[in-house]
Motif scaffolding. Structure first.
Motif, PDB file in Angstrom:
ATOM      1  N   GLU A  34      11.605   6.167   7.052  1.00 30.24           N
ATOM      2  CA  GLU A  34      10.260   6.459   7.574  1.00 30.24           C
ATOM      3  C   GLU A  34       9.225   5.440   7.126  1.00 30.24           C
ATOM      4  O   GLU A  34       8.254   5.181   7.823  1.00 30.24           O
ATOM      5  N   ASP A  35       9.416   4.864   5.930  1.00 28.09           N
ATOM      6  CA  ASP A  35       8.428   3.891   5.457  1.00 28.09           C
ATOM      7  C   ASP A  35       8.418   2.652   6.348  1.00 28.09           C
ATOM      8  O   ASP A  35       7.365   2.103   6.655  1.00 28.09           O
ATOM      9  N   GLY A  36       9.616   2.206   6.769  1.00 26.01           N
ATOM     10  CA  GLY A  36       9.698   1.066   7.679  1.00 26.01           C
ATOM     11  C   GLY A  36       9.023   1.385   9.003  1.00 26.01           C
ATOM     12  O   GLY A  36       8.269   0.581   9.551  1.00 26.01           O
ATOM     13  N   TYR A  81       0.111  10.023  -1.553  1.00 27.14           N
ATOM     14  CA  TYR A  81      -0.344  10.979  -0.545  1.00 27.14           C
ATOM     15  C   TYR A  81       0.680  11.087   0.597  1.00 27.14           C
ATOM     16  O   TYR A  81       1.054  12.185   1.016  1.00 27.14           O
ATOM     17  N   HIS A  82       1.182   9.929   1.063  1.00 26.44           N
ATOM     18  CA  HIS A  82       2.136   9.973   2.181  1.00 26.44           C
ATOM     19  C   HIS A  82       3.498  10.517   1.720  1.00 26.44           C
ATOM     20  O   HIS A  82       4.220  11.130   2.485  1.00 26.44           O
ATOM     21  N   GLY A  83       3.814  10.266   0.429  1.00 23.52           N
ATOM     22  CA  GLY A  83       5.156  10.596  -0.052  1.00 23.52           C
ATOM     23  C   GLY A  83       5.483  12.072   0.084  1.00 23.52           C
ATOM     24  O   GLY A  83       6.642  12.442   0.325  1.00 23.52           O
ATOM     25  N   GLU A 143       0.844  -1.206   0.000  1.00 19.72           N
ATOM     26  CA  GLU A 143       0.000   0.000   0.000  1.00 19.72           C
ATOM     27  C   GLU A 143       0.877   1.253   0.000  1.00 19.72           C
ATOM     28  O   GLU A 143       0.606   2.217  -0.715  1.00 19.72           O
ATOM     29  N   ASN A 144       1.929   1.214   0.806  1.00 16.83           N
ATOM     30  CA  ASN A 144       2.840   2.353   0.916  1.00 16.83           C
ATOM     31  C   ASN A 144       3.457   2.694  -0.442  1.00 16.83           C
ATOM     32  O   ASN A 144       3.600   3.861  -0.814  1.00 16.83           O
ATOM     33  N   LEU A 145       3.785   1.641  -1.210  1.00 15.39           N
ATOM     34  CA  LEU A 145       4.408   1.865  -2.522  1.00 15.39           C
ATOM     35  C   LEU A 145       3.443   2.555  -3.487  1.00 15.39           C
ATOM     36  O   LEU A 145       3.857   3.206  -4.438  1.00 15.39           O
ATOM     37  N   LEU A 176       5.046  12.426   4.679  1.00 14.32           N
ATOM     38  CA  LEU A 176       5.860  11.677   5.649  1.00 14.32           C
ATOM     39  C   LEU A 176       7.343  11.982   5.482  1.00 14.32           C
ATOM     40  O   LEU A 176       8.083  12.088   6.458  1.00 14.32           O
ATOM     41  N   HIS A 177       7.771  12.131   4.229  1.00 13.21           N
ATOM     42  CA  HIS A 177       9.205  12.205   3.955  1.00 13.21           C
ATOM     43  C   HIS A 177       9.718  13.647   3.970  1.00 13.21           C
ATOM     44  O   HIS A 177       9.772  14.314   2.940  1.00 13.21           O
ATOM     45  N   LYS A 178      10.098  14.097   5.146  1.00 15.97           N
ATOM     46  CA  LYS A 178      10.549  15.486   5.309  1.00 15.97           C
ATOM     47  C   LYS A 178      11.742  15.784   4.404  1.00 15.97           C
ATOM     48  O   LYS A 178      11.869  16.879   3.862  1.00 15.97           O
TER      49      LYS A 178
END
Ligand code: FES
Ligand SMILES: [Fe+2]
Length: 433
Positions: free
Chosen positions: A357-359, A210-212, A204-206, A215-217
């Motif tokens: 962060e994904d982990g 939206y999170h990319g 799902e993360n891949l 989440l990834h500062k």
């Protein structure tokens, strides 16, 4: 525990997913049978990793151990890494070169295609022992898998009736593989990490852009990927594979200031002592500094700046998976590019400036949903609901995650069934409308 078939999927458009599918060991067992041993092509390795006759490597498809071999005639073969005698793991090293494979336990020996070619004391010793006369070596080969490669990327399937790899990949995915693997590659190295969460939370993360951009500062701060940059996505006809790209050079800079004004993500006081890690050297004339190609069920091919890699998902249990990273470059890379690729590997992997962060997000997800989940579910509505668009023009979407779930449901027989994902299903569904 409720039977998996009874899990509640409150919406038929896959915009709600019951948390139980990330926790239940019975679901994990069903996935092994219907997905990883089902009518799909799973990624196994790159041909460059087994370039010479006799080269082999060991991997996992789902939780099944598998060996991939290049035989002396250069053909590719794959078999389950399990001795046909009593089930011992046959090949114990991660890779190597061999003319045949001998089991450590009772020394049964197999050729490069998994055929049993010899067993000690077959006819006994001095008239004692030995196998019964009807025992034939030819009846005890290893369980073989169909193997196919596209542009040097090796896939395997357990089923004889799986559609061809060409059709399975479908045209948009083939086109991107044509570009990324247009030239001979060279392996740079490997990283592996074990993450305490269900493998689907990572898949799902891949697919979740939206999170990319939140989440990834590091990505946002240093401009590798922001919601205000031009980007888009494309899926195959059945919405099971997906490509996303970002073109940082096409950015609305005023919009960026405004868009991220309410967040702490865009910190213009932060800087890198060595900004060269962020240098993007154009190499395919597409200005896509982020290009991520996800292939159901276990592969991501990435270009993040100039870092090229495959990421292979190995599910270990309902609550744990492993990620195999294989970094590569092109055989004709000049020394500066070789250095840049190695430097940028620091962006990804277990401690990567971006991927770490994904982990952690996966770990937190699993912690959050492990408990009482009887009728609780996640929400996938960013980018709209209903019909799943195959082409997207922005990064604020979760539509492709819904595509994943549609295919997962069709394969497992759990949740809303559309039949769209079956071979020919796109056309059958269109005819029925
Ligand atoms: S288990 Fe492999 S030879 Fe006996
Ligand atoms: Fe991410």
């Amino acid at each position: 525990m409720v039977h998996p078939q009874a899990y509640q999927w409150p919406e038929k458009d896959f915009s709600r997913v019951p948390y139980s599918v990330f926790v239940d060991p019975e679901i994990f067992t069903i996935e092994q049978e219907r997905i990883f041993h089902g009518p799909v092509w799973s990624y196994a390795c790159l041909e460059a990793e087994i370039a010479n006759p006799g080269d082999f490597l060991t991997t996992y498809i789902g939780d099944t151990p598998v060996v991939v071999v290049r035989a002396d005639d250069r053909s590719l073969h794959a078999f389950v890494n399990r001795c046909a005698h009593r089930g011992t793991l046959l090949v114990r090293s991660t890779h190597g070169n061999a003319r045949d494979f001998t089991c450590v336990y009772h020394h049964w020996c197999y050729d490069q295609r998994g055929k049993l070619i010899g067993i000690p004391f077959l006819r006994g010793l001095k008239g004692k022992g030995g196998m019964p006369p009807e025992f034939k070596l030819g009846d005890h080969s290893l369980r073989t898998l169909r193997t196919a490669a596209y542009r040097g990327v090796v896939f395997v399937t357990f089923r004889d009736d799986t559609e061809s790899l060409h059709d399975y990949l479908d045209s948009p995915m083939r086109r991107y593989l044509d570009d990324i693997f247009a030239k001979p590659i060279e392996i740079i190295g490997y990283v592996r990490q074990r993450i305490p969460c269900n493998w689907k939370l990572y898949y799902e993360n891949l697919l979740d852009d939206y999170h990319g951009v939140l989440l990834h500062k590091f990505l946002v701060t240093f401009g590798l990927s922001r919601a205000t940059q031009k980007g888009g996505s494309e899926m195959d006809r059945r919405a099971r594979h997906r490509i996303v790209y970002v073109i940082p050079s096409e950015e609305d800079t005023v919009g960026t200031q405004q868009g991220y004004a309410e967040t702490t993500l865009l910190d213009e006081g932060l800087y890198l002592r060595d900004p060269s890690i962020n240098e993007y050297r154009e190499e395919m004339n597409d200005r896509r500094a982020v290009l991520l190609c996800a292939f159901f069920p276990n592969l991501l091919v990435q270009r993040l700046s100039n870092t090229l890699a495959t990421r292979q998902i190995r599910p270990r249990s309902a609550k744990e998976y492993e990620l195999y990273w294989t970094f590569f470059g092109y055989a004709d890379d000049d020394p500066a590019m070789q250095l840049l690729r190695k430097k940028q590997i620091n962006l990804v992997g277990p401690g990567g400036l971006v991927s770490m962060e994904d982990g952690e997000a996966g770990r937190l997800l699993q912690l959050g949903i492990n408990g009482d989940f009887a009728d609780a579910h996640s929400i996938l509505a960013m980018g709209g609901r209903g019909e799943i668009p195959l082409v997207g023009h922005d990064l604020l979407t979760e539509s492709s995650v819904r595509g994943f779930w549609r295919y997962w449901c069709d394969l497992t027989g759990i949740g809303p069934q559309t039949g769209i994902s079956a071979p020919g299903g796109v056309h059958r569904a269109a005819a029925a409308e």
